[in-house]
Write a protein that holds these residues in place. Sequence first.
Motif, PDB file in Angstrom:
ATOM      1  N   UNK A 177       0.850  -1.199   0.000  1.00 53.93           N
ATOM      2  CA  UNK A 177       0.000   0.000   0.000  1.00 53.93           C
ATOM      3  C   UNK A 177       0.886   1.250   0.000  1.00 53.93           C
ATOM      4  N   UNK A 178       1.889   1.262   0.851  1.00 57.24           N
ATOM      5  CA  UNK A 178       2.788   2.409   0.966  1.00 57.24           C
ATOM      6  C   UNK A 178       3.584   2.617  -0.324  1.00 57.24           C
ATOM      7  N   UNK A 179       4.152   1.527  -0.857  1.00 54.18           N
ATOM      8  CA  UNK A 179       4.942   1.639  -2.083  1.00 54.18           C
ATOM      9  C   UNK A 179       4.076   2.076  -3.259  1.00 54.18           C
ATOM     10  N   UNK A 180       2.844   1.593  -3.306  1.00 54.57           N
ATOM     11  CA  UNK A 180       1.934   1.984  -4.388  1.00 54.57           C
ATOM     12  C   UNK A 180       1.555   3.459  -4.288  1.00 54.57           C
ATOM     13  N   UNK A 181       1.287   3.923  -3.077  1.00 52.48           N
ATOM     14  CA  UNK A 181       0.991   5.340  -2.888  1.00 52.48           C
ATOM     15  C   UNK A 181       2.168   6.202  -3.332  1.00 52.48           C
ATOM     16  N   UNK A 182       3.364   5.739  -3.013  1.00 49.81           N
ATOM     17  CA  UNK A 182       4.553   6.502  -3.403  1.00 49.81           C
ATOM     18  C   UNK A 182       4.701   6.563  -4.918  1.00 49.81           C
ATOM     19  N   UNK A 183       4.462   5.428  -5.592  1.00 50.02           N
ATOM     20  CA  UNK A 183       4.528   5.402  -7.050  1.00 50.02           C
ATOM     21  C   UNK A 183       3.506   6.357  -7.665  1.00 50.02           C
ATOM     22  N   UNK A 184       2.358   6.479  -7.020  1.00 49.96           N
ATOM     23  CA  UNK A 184       1.311   7.378  -7.510  1.00 49.96           C
ATOM     24  C   UNK A 184       1.649   8.847  -7.251  1.00 49.96           C
ATOM     25  N   UNK A 185       2.778   9.093  -6.581  1.00 47.37           N
ATOM     26  CA  UNK A 185       3.169  10.465  -6.298  1.00 47.37           C
ATOM     27  C   UNK A 185       2.691  10.971  -4.955  1.00 47.37           C
ATOM     28  N   UNK A 186       2.038  10.110  -4.179  1.00 51.18           N
ATOM     29  CA  UNK A 186       1.514  10.510  -2.869  1.00 51.18           C
ATOM     30  C   UNK A 186       2.511  10.143  -1.769  1.00 51.18           C
ATOM     31  N   UNK A 187       3.715  10.686  -1.891  1.00 52.50           N
ATOM     32  CA  UNK A 187       4.788  10.321  -0.971  1.00 52.50           C
ATOM     33  C   UNK A 187       4.461  10.694   0.468  1.00 52.50           C
TER      34      UNK A 187
END
Length: 410
Positions: free
Chosen positions: A69-79
């Motif tokens: 979930x965290x890595x996916x959010x980061x990929x989406x730009x939601x760091x």
Amino acid sequence: LQMAEKLMKSYDPASDSSRLEWGEYHALQAGCSFYTGKIEKSIHHADYALELLQKNPDSYIHSFTLAFKVLSLNVMGNTHEAESLLQKTINNLHPENRISSMRLESIKSLLFIINGRNITLVNSGDTTLRVCKEEGMWVFHAMAAYALTSHHYVQYELDQVQFYYNDITKDKYSGRPFWVIHVGFMSCLALLAKGDINELKNRIQSLYAYARLFENKRFETTVVAFEIEIALRINDISRAKKLGNKAQFDPYPPVFYYYFPQLTQIKLLMVEKDINHMEEVREMLENYLSLSTTINNITFRIQVLALYALWFYKKQDYSAAVEKLREVISYAKQGQFLRTFVDLGADMQKLLKKLSPSEQRSAFIQSICRIMKEEQNGLLKLPLNDSLLTRNDLKQREVSVLILVTKGYR
């Protein structure tokens, strides 16, 4: 996934007694979706899994799901959202639950590396490494070791790189092979930086031996790609070309690591292609630059931009080269990515001199130039030593010159 879907037909999704199994199923879907680039789908399944696993916040599968979930959010730009979610979960854990806490701290270390913020992870990373080892959490131990190894390498703390390599190899059959192999890669880069060519060759051979144990061709062909990287750095172009058709340059998406085989392929093409036929290389650089934005990986972007600056330099478009150089510096200075520039050798050294006098006086650029100068001066003063070169039929001056060539200074 097909096997999992078939298995889940025997579980009632509406039954409370099946919550754990369905949570594990959606966690599996989240991980597989992430690795196949279906990021929104990964978040969707992770949310389902985390809801179903609410009663098991201390479990491995909960940490596994939260990681994607965290890595996916980061990929989406939601760091910021990714880091906030991770820290909130850590804060909500029971103070004595250090196992779950360290799992999540390992993920945080990885996130910092991806975002080019490696300078912030040292203190928590060392604690994470120690506790993960004490508790036998080998996957997370390897992740933390890799994050710390990358941190110390880019900041020119080479002895620390060897320390973490020695630490992880004591349990190299317990962790996931790719993490162990990549820690080995970082140790090889540190050996090259020190000029210890003989030990470097031995280390590469040990990585081949380790990779072959798992009967996974992808492991071995990734080591081949890395050997090409080393061959290019020591100016053994014929060796690099010979290995070119045996390597796998795209064994996984450029998500987690500091060393990217994809960029070794570009470097190989840059020495193979005539200067007037490098548009193929530029197209690859553009694609990877776009990808670095898509997956929000700052470490990857820094390395792509640095290579792009050199591409313009080789084309003698110095204005465009300096523009790209300024862009990469803006990303690299926060995490003190010193070796990223040093490792590109004499061409990068010449390009840095094309910055304005005030830019050259900045602390970051001064540090890079100091390391470059130290390595040049230090290598010229080295005594004849078989641990540096396997040949012993050379005079002292020839040895010194050859070692400088291995660093890219011609």
